[in-house]
Write an enzyme that holds these catalytic residues in place. Sequence first.
Site, short mmCIF file in Angstrom:
data_model
loop_
_atom_site.label_atom_id
_atom_site.label_comp_id
_atom_site.label_asym_id
_atom_site.label_seq_id
_atom_site.Cartn_x
_atom_site.Cartn_y
_atom_site.Cartn_z
N GLU A 115 -25.18 -26.47 -20.78
CA GLU A 115 -24.78 -27.76 -21.36
C GLU A 115 -23.89 -28.46 -20.35
O GLU A 115 -23.08 -27.82 -19.68
CB GLU A 115 -23.98 -27.56 -22.65
CG GLU A 115 -24.80 -27.08 -23.83
CD GLU A 115 -24.86 -25.57 -23.91
OE1 GLU A 115 -24.02 -24.91 -23.26
OE2 GLU A 115 -25.74 -25.05 -24.63
N TYR A 127 -27.53 -29.83 -10.59
CA TYR A 127 -28.54 -29.10 -11.35
C TYR A 127 -29.94 -29.68 -11.08
O TYR A 127 -30.91 -28.93 -10.96
CB TYR A 127 -28.22 -29.14 -12.85
CG TYR A 127 -26.89 -28.51 -13.19
CD1 TYR A 127 -26.53 -27.27 -12.66
CD2 TYR A 127 -25.98 -29.13 -14.04
CE1 TYR A 127 -25.29 -26.70 -12.96
CE2 TYR A 127 -24.75 -28.57 -14.34
CZ TYR A 127 -24.41 -27.36 -13.80
OH TYR A 127 -23.20 -26.78 -14.09
C1 LIG Z 1 -19.73 -29.85 -10.20
C2 LIG Z 1 -19.00 -29.02 -9.13
C3 LIG Z 1 -18.99 -27.56 -9.56
C4 LIG Z 1 -19.72 -29.18 -7.79
O1 LIG Z 1 -19.04 -28.35 -6.85
P1 LIG Z 1 -19.17 -28.60 -5.26
O2 LIG Z 1 -18.83 -27.32 -4.58
O3 LIG Z 1 -18.40 -29.81 -4.90
O4 LIG Z 1 -20.72 -28.91 -5.13
P2 LIG Z 1 -21.58 -28.79 -3.78
O5 LIG Z 1 -20.80 -29.28 -2.62
O6 LIG Z 1 -22.15 -27.42 -3.71
O7 LIG Z 1 -22.73 -29.84 -4.08
C5 LIG Z 1 -24.02 -29.46 -4.51
C6 LIG Z 1 -24.78 -30.72 -4.93
O8 LIG Z 1 -24.21 -31.22 -6.14
C7 LIG Z 1 -24.26 -32.66 -6.12
N1 LIG Z 1 -22.89 -33.16 -6.18
C8 LIG Z 1 -21.75 -32.41 -6.14
N2 LIG Z 1 -20.68 -33.22 -6.28
C9 LIG Z 1 -21.16 -34.48 -6.42
C10 LIG Z 1 -20.54 -35.76 -6.61
N3 LIG Z 1 -19.20 -35.88 -6.70
N4 LIG Z 1 -21.34 -36.82 -6.74
C11 LIG Z 1 -22.69 -36.71 -6.67
N5 LIG Z 1 -23.33 -35.53 -6.47
C12 LIG Z 1 -22.58 -34.44 -6.35
C13 LIG Z 1 -24.97 -33.05 -4.84
O9 LIG Z 1 -26.35 -33.09 -5.11
C14 LIG Z 1 -24.64 -31.87 -3.95
O10 LIG Z 1 -25.52 -31.70 -2.90
P3 LIG Z 1 -25.23 -32.54 -1.52
O11 LIG Z 1 -23.79 -32.36 -1.21
O12 LIG Z 1 -26.14 -31.85 -0.53
O13 LIG Z 1 -25.58 -33.94 -1.83
C15 LIG Z 1 -17.53 -29.54 -8.93
O14 LIG Z 1 -17.55 -30.96 -8.82
C16 LIG Z 1 -16.60 -29.15 -10.07
O15 LIG Z 1 -16.00 -28.08 -10.05
N6 LIG Z 1 -16.47 -30.04 -11.08
C17 LIG Z 1 -15.62 -29.75 -12.24
C18 LIG Z 1 -16.21 -28.65 -13.09
C19 LIG Z 1 -17.61 -29.00 -13.58
O16 LIG Z 1 -17.91 -30.13 -13.91
N7 LIG Z 1 -18.48 -27.97 -13.66
C20 LIG Z 1 -19.82 -28.12 -14.17
C21 LIG Z 1 -19.80 -28.05 -15.65
S1 LIG Z 1 -21.42 -28.25 -16.38
#
Ligand SMILES: CC(C)(COP(=O)(O)OP(=O)(O)OC[C@H]1O[C@@H](n2cnc3c(N)ncnc32)[C@H](O)[C@@H]1OP(=O)(O)O)[C@@H](O)C(=O)NCCC(=O)NCCS
Length: 168
Positions: A115, A127
């Site tokens: 979710e 995702y």
């Molecule tokens: C979502 C989250 C886990 C992503 O972590 P991250 O280590 O920054 O992600 P990554 O660097 O591995 O990015 C993987 C892909 O996610 C997408 N992505 C990640 N952050 C993004 C942003 N701020 N905006 C758009 N796309 C994003 C992109 O497709 C990215 O690939 P790319 O960098 O090659 O374009 C992080 O933002 C987070 O911890 N958020 C708060 C907690 C949360 O929302 N968890 C998910 C709950 S369902």
Amino acid sequence: MSDVPTGLDVRLRAMTLEDVPRVHEIDVLSFSLPWPERSYRFEVSQNPNASCWVAEAPAPAGVVGMIVNWIILDEIHIATIAVHPAYRRLGIARRLLAHGLLAGYERGGRLAYLEVRVSNTAAQAMYARFGFTVDGLRPRYYQDNFEDALLMTLNPIDPARLRELQPG
Ligand SMILES: CC(C)(COP(=O)(O)OP(=O)(O)OC[C@H]1O[C@@H](n2cnc3c(N)ncnc32)[C@H](O)[C@@H]1OP(=O)(O)O)[C@@H](O)C(=O)NCCC(=O)NCCS
């Protein structure tokens, strides 16, 4: 050990009870409804269906991200995933997700679901990159602001694709 593009050496390993205070810190920084610390302790030490991983960078950073999955028969439920705000956009969540899904696949998981808040477009983009598609809506799912959740599903899991997404 493998490199992420910044040169930061991040390795993935199983979460331990010692990691829980730091994991909880990251949770609080990442979610408006964080889990209590005891939930992480339960997942790590008592839930046989849980698969818990952390991403660890060299000191002084230490643990910078985590994922908890629940594996029930052939289903993997992504229960939580987060990266410390100072270490985002470095590919750490991508690696955690690929690793967690592959670990679940090895335990019999063949589809995955989660979710996600409708407003959380960053997570949804990640995702989607993995091939998850929106499968449904859970209205007023979140208790803080009654935001809707999107239900996203990856079915079937393709381990070859996950291996491509794994490297740093
Ligand atoms: C979502 C989250 C886990 C992503 O972590 P991250 O280590 O920054 O992600 P990554 O660097 O591995 O990015 C993987 C892909 O996610 C997408 N992505 C990640 N952050 C993004 C942003 N701020 N905006 C758009 N796309 C994003 C992109 O497709 C990215 O690939 P790319 O960098 O090659 O374009 C992080 O933002 C987070 O911890 N958020 C708060 C907690 C949360 O929302 N968890 C998910 C709950 S369902």
